[in-house]
Design a protein around this motif. Structure first.
Motif, PDB file in Angstrom:
ATOM      1  N   GLY A 183       0.830  -1.198   0.000  1.00  0.00           N
ATOM      2  CA  GLY A 183       0.000   0.000   0.000  1.00  0.00           C
ATOM      3  C   GLY A 183       0.863   1.246   0.000  1.00  0.00           C
ATOM      4  O   GLY A 183       2.076   1.190  -0.229  1.00  0.00           O
ATOM      5  N   SER A 184       0.204   2.381   0.243  1.00  0.00           N
ATOM      6  CA  SER A 184       0.891   3.670   0.278  1.00  0.00           C
ATOM      7  C   SER A 184       0.873   4.208   1.693  1.00  0.00           C
ATOM      8  O   SER A 184      -0.185   4.258   2.322  1.00  0.00           O
ATOM      9  CB  SER A 184       0.200   4.650  -0.666  1.00  0.00           C
ATOM     10  N   VAL A 185       2.039   4.601   2.178  1.00  0.00           N
ATOM     11  CA  VAL A 185       2.157   5.148   3.525  1.00  0.00           C
ATOM     12  C   VAL A 185       3.104   6.332   3.497  1.00  0.00           C
ATOM     13  O   VAL A 185       3.892   6.497   2.560  1.00  0.00           O
ATOM     14  CB  VAL A 185       2.673   4.105   4.540  1.00  0.00           C
ATOM     15  N   GLN A 186       3.043   7.141   4.541  1.00  0.00           N
ATOM     16  CA  GLN A 186       3.991   8.236   4.679  1.00  0.00           C
ATOM     17  C   GLN A 186       5.253   7.739   5.362  1.00  0.00           C
ATOM     18  O   GLN A 186       5.244   6.724   6.077  1.00  0.00           O
ATOM     19  CB  GLN A 186       3.356   9.368   5.477  1.00  0.00           C
ATOM     20  N   ALA A 187       6.322   8.469   5.161  1.00  0.00           N
ATOM     21  CA  ALA A 187       7.597   8.131   5.799  1.00  0.00           C
ATOM     22  C   ALA A 187       7.399   8.013   7.308  1.00  0.00           C
ATOM     23  O   ALA A 187       6.699   8.823   7.915  1.00  0.00           O
ATOM     24  CB  ALA A 187       8.641   9.173   5.470  1.00  0.00           C
ATOM     25  N   GLY A 188       8.023   6.987   7.876  1.00  0.00           N
ATOM     26  CA  GLY A 188       7.874   6.719   9.296  1.00  0.00           C
ATOM     27  C   GLY A 188       6.764   5.742   9.621  1.00  0.00           C
ATOM     28  O   GLY A 188       6.665   5.261  10.760  1.00  0.00           O
ATOM     29  N   GLY A 189       5.936   5.448   8.650  1.00  0.00           N
ATOM     30  CA  GLY A 189       4.813   4.551   8.861  1.00  0.00           C
ATOM     31  C   GLY A 189       5.203   3.087   8.819  1.00  0.00           C
ATOM     32  O   GLY A 189       6.381   2.746   8.677  1.00  0.00           O
ATOM     33  N   SER A 190       4.194   2.225   8.938  1.00  0.00           N
ATOM     34  CA  SER A 190       4.419   0.778   8.992  1.00  0.00           C
ATOM     35  C   SER A 190       3.476   0.055   8.039  1.00  0.00           C
ATOM     36  O   SER A 190       2.373   0.530   7.756  1.00  0.00           O
ATOM     37  CB  SER A 190       4.184   0.252  10.416  1.00  0.00           C
ATOM     38  N   LEU A 191       3.933  -1.078   7.575  1.00  0.00           N
ATOM     39  CA  LEU A 191       3.120  -1.999   6.789  1.00  0.00           C
ATOM     40  C   LEU A 191       3.516  -3.418   7.159  1.00  0.00           C
ATOM     41  O   LEU A 191       4.663  -3.664   7.548  1.00  0.00           O
ATOM     42  CB  LEU A 191       3.326  -1.806   5.290  1.00  0.00           C
ATOM     43  N   PHE A 208      11.132 -20.284  -6.601  1.00  0.00           N
ATOM     44  CA  PHE A 208       9.697 -20.022  -6.623  1.00  0.00           C
ATOM     45  C   PHE A 208       9.443 -18.574  -6.222  1.00  0.00           C
ATOM     46  O   PHE A 208      10.025 -18.095  -5.233  1.00  0.00           O
ATOM     47  CB  PHE A 208       8.969 -20.973  -5.661  1.00  0.00           C
ATOM     48  N   TRP A 209       8.569 -17.920  -6.975  1.00  0.00           N
ATOM     49  CA  TRP A 209       8.330 -16.496  -6.778  1.00  0.00           C
ATOM     50  C   TRP A 209       6.839 -16.177  -6.833  1.00  0.00           C
ATOM     51  O   TRP A 209       6.084 -16.801  -7.579  1.00  0.00           O
ATOM     52  CB  TRP A 209       9.038 -15.684  -7.879  1.00  0.00           C
ATOM     53  N   GLY A 210       6.462 -15.149  -6.044  1.00  0.00           N
ATOM     54  CA  GLY A 210       5.118 -14.614  -6.149  1.00  0.00           C
ATOM     55  C   GLY A 210       5.074 -13.506  -7.182  1.00  0.00           C
ATOM     56  O   GLY A 210       6.080 -13.188  -7.822  1.00  0.00           O
ATOM     57  N   GLN A 211       3.886 -12.916  -7.335  1.00  0.00           N
ATOM     58  CA  GLN A 211       3.689 -11.867  -8.334  1.00  0.00           C
ATOM     59  C   GLN A 211       4.053 -10.480  -7.812  1.00  0.00           C
ATOM     60  O   GLN A 211       4.187  -9.541  -8.605  1.00  0.00           O
ATOM     61  CB  GLN A 211       2.236 -11.868  -8.805  1.00  0.00           C
ATOM     62  N   GLY A 212       4.175 -10.344  -6.519  1.00  0.00           N
ATOM     63  CA  GLY A 212       4.593  -9.071  -5.950  1.00  0.00           C
ATOM     64  C   GLY A 212       3.455  -8.231  -5.406  1.00  0.00           C
ATOM     65  O   GLY A 212       2.295  -8.378  -5.811  1.00  0.00           O
ATOM     66  N   THR A 213       3.805  -7.342  -4.482  1.00  0.00           N
ATOM     67  CA  THR A 213       2.862  -6.373  -3.927  1.00  0.00           C
ATOM     68  C   THR A 213       3.599  -5.040  -3.809  1.00  0.00           C
ATOM     69  O   THR A 213       4.747  -4.995  -3.368  1.00  0.00           O
ATOM     70  CB  THR A 213       2.308  -6.854  -2.571  1.00  0.00           C
ATOM     71  N   GLN A 214       2.934  -3.966  -4.240  1.00  0.00           N
ATOM     72  CA  GLN A 214       3.585  -2.665  -4.323  1.00  0.00           C
ATOM     73  C   GLN A 214       3.576  -1.954  -2.972  1.00  0.00           C
ATOM     74  O   GLN A 214       2.535  -1.880  -2.300  1.00  0.00           O
ATOM     75  CB  GLN A 214       2.889  -1.784  -5.368  1.00  0.00           C
ATOM     76  N   VAL A 215       4.726  -1.410  -2.616  1.00  0.00           N
ATOM     77  CA  VAL A 215       4.863  -0.574  -1.423  1.00  0.00           C
ATOM     78  C   VAL A 215       5.354   0.800  -1.869  1.00  0.00           C
ATOM     79  O   VAL A 215       6.380   0.903  -2.550  1.00  0.00           O
ATOM     80  CB  VAL A 215       5.848  -1.190  -0.412  1.00  0.00           C
ATOM     81  N   THR A 216       4.611   1.844  -1.499  1.00  0.00           N
ATOM     82  CA  THR A 216       4.986   3.210  -1.857  1.00  0.00           C
ATOM     83  C   THR A 216       5.057   4.056  -0.593  1.00  0.00           C
ATOM     84  O   THR A 216       4.088   4.112   0.169  1.00  0.00           O
ATOM     85  CB  THR A 216       3.973   3.817  -2.834  1.00  0.00           C
ATOM     86  N   VAL A 217       6.206   4.677  -0.381  1.00  0.00           N
ATOM     87  CA  VAL A 217       6.419   5.495   0.805  1.00  0.00           C
ATOM     88  C   VAL A 217       6.653   6.933   0.369  1.00  0.00           C
ATOM     89  O   VAL A 217       7.593   7.219  -0.378  1.00  0.00           O
ATOM     90  CB  VAL A 217       7.612   4.988   1.631  1.00  0.00           C
ATOM     91  N   SER A 218       5.819   7.825   0.836  1.00  0.00           N
ATOM     92  CA  SER A 218       5.943   9.228   0.463  1.00  0.00           C
ATOM     93  C   SER A 218       6.605  10.024   1.577  1.00  0.00           C
ATOM     94  O   SER A 218       6.461   9.693   2.764  1.00  0.00           O
ATOM     95  CB  SER A 218       4.569   9.811   0.146  1.00  0.00           C
ATOM     96  N   SER A 219       7.314  11.059   1.176  1.00  0.00           N
ATOM     97  CA  SER A 219       8.054  11.874   2.164  1.00  0.00           C
ATOM     98  C   SER A 219       7.179  12.978   2.718  1.00  0.00           C
ATOM     99  O   SER A 219       6.093  13.257   2.231  1.00  0.00           O
ATOM    100  CB  SER A 219       9.295  12.471   1.510  1.00  0.00           C
TER     101      SER A 219
END
Length: 129
Positions: A10-18, A118-129
């Motif tokens: 997902g999308s989070v701000q800097a300092g956040g957690s996922l 073996f690999w998955g398809q991936g999940t997007q991580v976006t961190v904004s400043s």
């Protein structure tokens, strides 16, 4: 033989957690408990890099860039791999992939992408400043 499905990006701000999850479906002849698991990431224009790996015995290794911020863990009863990411930085922005290798199929620990079959398809991580 081993199918991997990631979630939790997902999308989070800097300092956040996922918290990322990766559920494995294993075919006959494979046992999740005997798989070494890992998280990798790839940012646009960059090579895929290893983030963390956890062995069949649950020992762990981390890339220097995430030590102290990320935690890899596994729940063998649920065939699930996790990556808890705290203190996220903009430079953590990438597609995150789950990967697996059989316990006796070569050297471990390793964060070399070529070592994992073996690999998955991936999940997007976006961190904004």
């Amino acid at each position: 033989k081993v199918q991997l499905v990631e979630s939790g990006g997902g999308s989070v701000q800097a300092g956040g957690s996922l918290r990322l999850s990766c559920v494995a479906s294993v075919a006959s002849g494979y046992t999740y408990n005997y798989l070494h698991m890992a998280w990798f990431r790839q940012a646009p224009g960059k090579e895929r890099e290893g983030v963390a790996t956890i062995g069949a015995s649950s020992s762990t290794v981390y890339a220097d860039s995430v030590k102290g911020r990320f935690t890899i863990s596994r729940d063998n009863a649920k065939n699930t791999l996790y990556l808890q990411m705290n203190g996220l930085k903009p430079e953590d922005t990438a597609m995150y992939y789950c990967a697996a290798k059989r316990r006796y199929s070569g050297r471990w620990p390793t964060l070399a992408a070529g070592a994992y079959g073996f690999w998955g398809q991936g999940t997007q991580v976006t961190v904004s400043s």
